[in-house]
Design a protein around this motif. Structure first.
Motif, PDB file in Angstrom:
ATOM      1  N   THR A   1      69.599  65.453  24.441  1.00 59.26           N
ATOM      2  CA  THR A   1      68.278  65.358  23.820  1.00 59.26           C
ATOM      3  C   THR A   1      68.278  65.918  22.406  1.00 59.26           C
ATOM      4  OG1 THR A   1      67.620  67.461  24.830  1.00 59.26           O
ATOM      5  CG2 THR A   1      67.066  65.442  26.026  1.00 59.26           C
ATOM      6  N   SER A   2      69.374  66.536  22.034  1.00 62.07           N
ATOM      7  CA  SER A   2      69.548  67.008  20.659  1.00 62.07           C
ATOM      8  C   SER A   2      71.037  67.171  20.412  1.00 62.07           C
ATOM      9  CB  SER A   2      68.817  68.337  20.423  1.00 62.07           C
ATOM     10  OG  SER A   2      69.401  69.373  21.196  1.00 62.07           O
ATOM     11  N   SER A   3      71.408  67.465  19.187  1.00 62.28           N
ATOM     12  CA  SER A   3      72.814  67.634  18.833  1.00 62.28           C
ATOM     13  C   SER A   3      72.906  68.560  17.629  1.00 62.28           C
ATOM     14  CB  SER A   3      73.436  66.279  18.490  1.00 62.28           C
ATOM     15  OG  SER A   3      72.837  65.742  17.308  1.00 62.28           O
ATOM     16  N   GLU A   4      74.115  68.952  17.297  1.00 61.67           N
ATOM     17  CA  GLU A   4      74.299  69.775  16.099  1.00 61.67           C
ATOM     18  C   GLU A   4      73.769  69.043  14.876  1.00 61.67           C
ATOM     19  OE1 GLU A   4      78.315  70.993  15.572  1.00 61.67           O
ATOM     20  OE2 GLU A   4      78.439  72.086  17.478  1.00 61.67           O
ATOM     21  N   GLU A   5      73.996  67.748  14.854  1.00 59.61           N
ATOM     22  CA  GLU A   5      73.560  66.956  13.696  1.00 59.61           C
ATOM     23  C   GLU A   5      72.040  66.831  13.637  1.00 59.61           C
ATOM     24  OE1 GLU A   5      77.719  66.176  14.608  1.00 59.61           O
ATOM     25  OE2 GLU A   5      75.920  65.960  15.868  1.00 59.61           O
ATOM     26  N   SER A   6      71.397  66.652  14.790  1.00 58.96           N
ATOM     27  CA  SER A   6      69.931  66.531  14.768  1.00 58.96           C
ATOM     28  C   SER A   6      69.279  67.863  14.416  1.00 58.96           C
ATOM     29  CB  SER A   6      69.408  66.016  16.112  1.00 58.96           C
ATOM     30  OG  SER A   6      69.406  67.007  17.109  1.00 58.96           O
ATOM     31  N   ILE A   7      69.906  68.956  14.817  1.00 56.15           N
ATOM     32  CA  ILE A   7      69.408  70.284  14.443  1.00 56.15           C
ATOM     33  C   ILE A   7      69.542  70.478  12.936  1.00 56.15           C
ATOM     34  CG2 ILE A   7      69.819  72.765  14.664  1.00 56.15           C
ATOM     35  CD1 ILE A   7      70.730  72.192  17.558  1.00 56.15           C
ATOM     36  N   ALA A   8      70.696  70.088  12.412  1.00 58.80           N
ATOM     37  CA  ALA A   8      70.927  70.219  10.973  1.00 58.80           C
ATOM     38  C   ALA A   8      69.989  69.315  10.178  1.00 58.80           C
ATOM     39  CB  ALA A   8      72.379  69.888  10.646  1.00 58.80           C
ATOM     40  N   LEU A   9      69.782  68.082  10.657  1.00 57.82           N
ATOM     41  CA  LEU A   9      68.865  67.160   9.989  1.00 57.82           C
ATOM     42  C   LEU A   9      67.450  67.710   9.998  1.00 57.82           C
ATOM     43  CD1 LEU A   9      68.088  64.464   8.694  1.00 57.82           C
ATOM     44  CD2 LEU A   9      68.031  63.458  10.995  1.00 57.82           C
ATOM     45  N   SER A  10      67.042  68.247  11.115  1.00 60.86           N
ATOM     46  CA  SER A  10      65.711  68.836  11.227  1.00 60.86           C
ATOM     47  C   SER A  10      65.508  69.943  10.200  1.00 60.86           C
ATOM     48  CB  SER A  10      65.501  69.385  12.640  1.00 60.86           C
ATOM     49  OG  SER A  10      64.294  70.110  12.725  1.00 60.86           O
ATOM     50  N   LYS A  11      66.478  70.832  10.118  1.00 62.76           N
ATOM     51  CA  LYS A  11      66.385  71.937   9.166  1.00 62.76           C
ATOM     52  C   LYS A  11      66.355  71.427   7.726  1.00 62.76           C
ATOM     53  CE  LYS A  11      68.675  75.429  12.072  1.00 62.76           C
ATOM     54  NZ  LYS A  11      69.879  76.291  12.215  1.00 62.76           N
ATOM     55  N   ALA A  12      67.196  70.437   7.440  1.00 61.91           N
ATOM     56  CA  ALA A  12      67.279  69.910   6.080  1.00 61.91           C
ATOM     57  C   ALA A  12      65.985  69.209   5.671  1.00 61.91           C
ATOM     58  CB  ALA A  12      68.457  68.947   5.976  1.00 61.91           C
ATOM     59  N   LEU A  13      65.403  68.440   6.581  1.00 67.65           N
ATOM     60  CA  LEU A  13      64.151  67.767   6.273  1.00 67.65           C
ATOM     61  C   LEU A  13      63.008  68.754   6.095  1.00 67.65           C
ATOM     62  CD1 LEU A  13      64.331  64.644   8.627  1.00 67.65           C
ATOM     63  CD2 LEU A  13      64.404  64.641   6.134  1.00 67.65           C
ATOM     64  N   ARG A  14      62.996  69.798   6.916  1.00 73.28           N
ATOM     65  CA  ARG A  14      61.953  70.808   6.772  1.00 73.28           C
ATOM     66  C   ARG A  14      62.045  71.499   5.416  1.00 73.28           C
ATOM     67  NH1 ARG A  14      62.439  73.307  12.906  1.00 73.28           N
ATOM     68  NH2 ARG A  14      60.824  71.994  13.865  1.00 73.28           N
ATOM     69  N   LYS A  15      63.263  71.753   4.970  1.00 68.47           N
ATOM     70  CA  LYS A  15      63.437  72.363   3.652  1.00 68.47           C
ATOM     71  C   LYS A  15      62.923  71.449   2.548  1.00 68.47           C
ATOM     72  CE  LYS A  15      67.367  75.386   4.702  1.00 68.47           C
ATOM     73  NZ  LYS A  15      68.812  75.673   4.419  1.00 68.47           N
ATOM     74  N   ARG A  16      62.949  70.154   2.832  1.00 66.53           N
ATOM     75  CA  ARG A  16      62.459  69.169   1.861  1.00 66.53           C
ATOM     76  C   ARG A  16      60.957  68.909   2.012  1.00 66.53           C
ATOM     77  NH1 ARG A  16      65.922  67.194  -2.245  1.00 66.53           N
ATOM     78  NH2 ARG A  16      68.048  67.748  -1.636  1.00 66.53           N
ATOM     79  N   GLY A  17      60.328  69.646   2.902  1.00 68.78           N
ATOM     80  CA  GLY A  17      58.879  69.544   3.031  1.00 68.78           C
ATOM     81  C   GLY A  17      58.366  68.664   4.151  1.00 68.78           C
ATOM     82  N   PHE A  18      59.256  68.077   4.955  1.00 63.56           N
ATOM     83  CA  PHE A  18      58.816  67.210   6.048  1.00 63.56           C
ATOM     84  C   PHE A  18      58.258  68.019   7.216  1.00 63.56           C
ATOM     85  CE2 PHE A  18      61.502  64.418   3.657  1.00 63.56           C
ATOM     86  CZ  PHE A  18      61.081  63.129   3.930  1.00 63.56           C
TER      87      PHE A  18
END
Length: 216
Positions: free
Chosen positions: A163-180
């Motif tokens: 239901t999640s992965s290292e990549e989805s966790i990293a993507l989530s963090k990166a998008l949040r840093k970009r304001g998403f």
């Protein structure tokens, strides 16, 4: 909604509870995951769209938005309201949605055809602006696809699908840093599945490998 006829095996799998495991043999002789056999809309979505690559900004922004609206709800509800959501959000064109103001929010909240959740509506408008800002660094598509993993899951049963992965966790963090917003790790993994970044079709599903991104 009229449902397509299921094979006896599919009906038995659903009624006995085995639908949580293996792919189900359908009336047309093709195997699909349990979630894609009991409803016409879900079946058509699975057969024609889910897991296929989305590599354009508008399309990817729409998928991110729909995944956000799905949070806490079933995907069937999102599909049933998808046309209304497209109309309400002007086909999810980021440049148009980014200009939505208070009047548009009230219009959307009064629209019975869509999912009327203020936080999700606000997030969609916010995310349109964030997507536009990403153009300075290669754009939304390049950004999201840069989190494609080296390998993809190869599940034989539903229970084996993460239901999640290292990549989805990293993507989530990166998008949040970009304001998403509304881009948690589970939501982002669902996005990665939906747009072909990972292939979580069951091994014996007729759709396995259909995206062309992964060969097995």
């Amino acid at each position: 909604m009229k449902e397509k006829a299921l094979s006896e095996a599919a009906i038995e799998a659903i009624t006995t509870g085995n639908a949580t495991g293996n792919a189900v043999l359908c009336d047309d002789g093709l195997k699909r995951p349990p979630w894609a056999v009991g409803n016409t809309l879900l079946r058509e979505y699975y057969d024609s769209e889910w897991g296929m690559p989305v590599r354009d900004e508008r399309g990817l922004f729409e998928r991110i938005s729909l995944e956000a609206f799905q949070s806490g709800l079933s995907w069937l509800i999102v599909l049933q309201k998808r046309d209304a959501l497209r109309q309400a959000f002007r086909n999810f064109e980021p440049d148009i949605v980014a200009k939505f103001g208070a009047h548009d929010v009230e219009r959307l909240l009064a629209d019975a055809g869509i999912i009327r959740n203020r936080a999700k509506i606000d997030a969609t408008i916010n995310n349109a602006r964030a997507a536009i800002a990403l153009r300075e660094d290669g754009g939304l598509v390049e950004f999201v696809w840069s989190f494609k993993p080296a390998i993809t899951p190869a599940p034989r049963t539903i229970a084996e699908i993460p239901t999640s992965s290292e990549e989805s966790i990293a993507l989530s963090k990166a998008l949040r840093k970009r304001g998403f917003k509304f881009v948690g790790p589970t939501t982002m993994f669902a996005l990665m599945e939906a747009v072909g970044i990972v292939d979580t079709h069951l091994i014996d599903s007729h759709r396995r490998g259909s995206s062309g991104v992964w060969t097995a």
